[in-house]
Design an enzyme around this catalytic site. Structure first.
Site, PDB file in Angstrom:
ATOM      1  N   GLY A  46      81.354 -23.773  41.075  1.00 33.57           N
ATOM      2  CA  GLY A  46      80.315 -24.340  40.217  1.00 33.57           C
ATOM      3  C   GLY A  46      79.046 -24.393  41.028  1.00 33.57           C
ATOM      4  N   GLU A  47      78.402 -25.511  41.023  1.00 32.68           N
ATOM      5  CA  GLU A  47      77.157 -25.676  41.785  1.00 32.68           C
ATOM      6  C   GLU A  47      77.350 -26.867  42.720  1.00 32.68           C
ATOM      7  OE1 GLU A  47      74.535 -23.678  41.943  1.00 32.68           O
ATOM      8  OE2 GLU A  47      73.757 -25.090  43.408  1.00 32.68           O
ATOM      9  N   SER A  48      77.391 -26.572  44.016  1.00 33.32           N
ATOM     10  CA  SER A  48      77.761 -27.623  44.970  1.00 33.32           C
ATOM     11  C   SER A  48      76.767 -28.781  44.983  1.00 33.32           C
ATOM     12  CB  SER A  48      77.919 -27.035  46.372  1.00 33.32           C
ATOM     13  OG  SER A  48      76.748 -26.355  46.755  1.00 33.32           O
ATOM     14  N   CYS A  78      84.780 -21.617  46.431  1.00 42.56           N
ATOM     15  CA  CYS A  78      83.344 -21.376  46.299  1.00 42.56           C
ATOM     16  C   CYS A  78      82.545 -22.680  46.492  1.00 42.56           C
ATOM     17  CB  CYS A  78      83.076 -20.695  44.958  1.00 42.56           C
ATOM     18  SG  CYS A  78      81.587 -19.713  44.980  1.00 42.56           S
ATOM     19  N   ARG A 105      75.496 -20.946  52.177  1.00 43.04           N
ATOM     20  CA  ARG A 105      75.444 -20.890  50.704  1.00 43.04           C
ATOM     21  C   ARG A 105      74.754 -19.624  50.231  1.00 43.04           C
ATOM     22  NH1 ARG A 105      72.462 -25.389  47.868  1.00 43.04           N
ATOM     23  NH2 ARG A 105      73.362 -24.372  46.057  1.00 43.04           N
ATOM     24  N   ILE A 132      81.051 -14.939  43.122  1.00 42.99           N
ATOM     25  CA  ILE A 132      79.929 -15.271  42.224  1.00 42.99           C
ATOM     26  C   ILE A 132      78.950 -16.153  42.996  1.00 42.99           C
ATOM     27  CG2 ILE A 132      79.250 -16.324  40.036  1.00 42.99           C
ATOM     28  CD1 ILE A 132      82.163 -15.864  39.074  1.00 42.99           C
ATOM     29  N   ARG A 133      77.804 -15.574  43.336  1.00 40.65           N
ATOM     30  CA  ARG A 133      76.815 -16.296  44.156  1.00 40.65           C
ATOM     31  C   ARG A 133      77.536 -17.106  45.250  1.00 40.65           C
ATOM     32  NH1 ARG A 133      75.582 -16.960  39.104  1.00 40.65           N
ATOM     33  NH2 ARG A 133      76.190 -19.132  39.035  1.00 40.65           N
ATOM     34  N   HIS A 168      87.022 -16.487  43.838  1.00 40.76           N
ATOM     35  CA  HIS A 168      87.575 -17.251  42.714  1.00 40.76           C
ATOM     36  C   HIS A 168      88.930 -16.704  42.262  1.00 40.76           C
ATOM     37  CE1 HIS A 168      83.961 -19.614  41.551  1.00 40.76           C
ATOM     38  NE2 HIS A 168      83.325 -18.624  42.128  1.00 40.76           N
ATOM     39  N   GLU A 170      91.042 -18.124  40.520  1.00 43.71           N
ATOM     40  CA  GLU A 170      91.338 -18.624  39.162  1.00 43.71           C
ATOM     41  C   GLU A 170      90.744 -17.725  38.083  1.00 43.71           C
ATOM     42  OE1 GLU A 170      89.007 -19.655  41.092  1.00 43.71           O
ATOM     43  OE2 GLU A 170      87.262 -20.269  39.933  1.00 43.71           O
TER      44      GLU A 170
HETATM   45  N1  GLN Z   1      76.147 -20.815  44.650  1.00 45.78           N
HETATM   46  C1  GLN Z   1      76.952 -21.970  44.380  1.00 45.78           C
HETATM   47  C2  GLN Z   1      76.606 -23.113  45.329  1.00 45.78           C
HETATM   48  O1  GLN Z   1      75.903 -22.930  46.260  1.00 45.78           O
HETATM   49  C3  GLN Z   1      78.434 -21.670  44.483  1.00 45.78           C
HETATM   50  C4  GLN Z   1      78.797 -20.632  43.437  1.00 45.78           C
HETATM   51  C5  GLN Z   1      80.188 -20.776  42.883  1.00 45.78           C
HETATM   52  O2  GLN Z   1      80.874 -21.790  43.045  1.00 45.78           O
HETATM   53  N2  GLN Z   1      80.584 -19.774  42.138  1.00 45.78           N
HETATM   54  O3  GLN Z   1      77.050 -24.190  45.118  1.00 45.78           O
END
Ligand code: GLN
Length: 189
Positions: A46-48, A78, A105, A132-133, A168, A170
């Protein structure tokens, strides 16, 4: 066996699905009391920064840190890896900071940073790794060991009761990394 999945933000439903396909129960964790009766915890992608703030808002940061330091098995993917890491490059603060990993990151770029490769994670051969990113682990320290590298960068690591991946698992139908984690929870791995 009951696996908690942190469900504040991000791809938690996909982790629940993977674990349930392996025959274990899952429970969404949003507040402290949700951890009752849970044998282990998954921290999803997700987004940390958002997850870190929501953890603090729910007064979960200290509590989770204590549980992990006390031996609760945890698997971060991630953003979950970022939450676990003891150091985040170019950032002052950390979140749970329990794992001896130095993480970068958005290491593959912010926009074009999504790709997949097939690579090995120890005995797990040819695993489809979806990024993913994603962050990668710049280095591991202490008791942490690298389990997988892609293009010379560490993308999976383990330290005692902590497992973390940049990718990921999952989001694929391949359950071997989740199976590895369930074996950790059972004390087999
Ligand atoms: N770019 C996100 C972060 O820095 C991590 C991306 C992800 O969990 N798919 O939190």
């Amino acid at each position: 066996m009951k696996i908690g999945v942190l469900a504040l933000q991000g791809a938690f439903a996909e982790h629940q699905h993977a674990v349930e396909r392996l025959g274990a129960e899952t429970k969404q964790v949003r507040v402290r009391s949700d951890l009752c009766g849970v044998d282990a915890l998954i921290l999803p992608g997700g987004e940390s920064t958002v997850q870190g703030r929501l953890l603090a808002d729910a007064s979960l940061t200290q509590h989770l840190r204590g549980e992990i330091e006390g031996g609760m098995p945890v698997f971060g993917t991630c953003a979950g890896l970022i939450l676990l890491s003891k150091q985040i490059i170019d950032e002052e603060s950390v979140y749970l900071g329990t794992m001896s990993a130095v993480v970068r990151r958005n290491a593959y770029g912010r926009q074009l940073g999504s790709f997949s490769v097939t690579s090995d994670m120890g005995a797990i051969k040819d695993f489809p790794m979806v990024f993913i990113r994603a962050p990668y682990i710049e280095r591991v320290e202490g008791e942490a060991v690298a389990l997988a590298t892609v293009d010379g960068h560490i993308v999976a690591a383990r330290e005692r009761n902590m497992l973390a991946t940049s990718f990921h698992p999952e989001l694929t139908s391949d359950l071997r990394v989740h199976e590895y984690f369930l074996d950790m929870v059972r004390g087999i791995k």
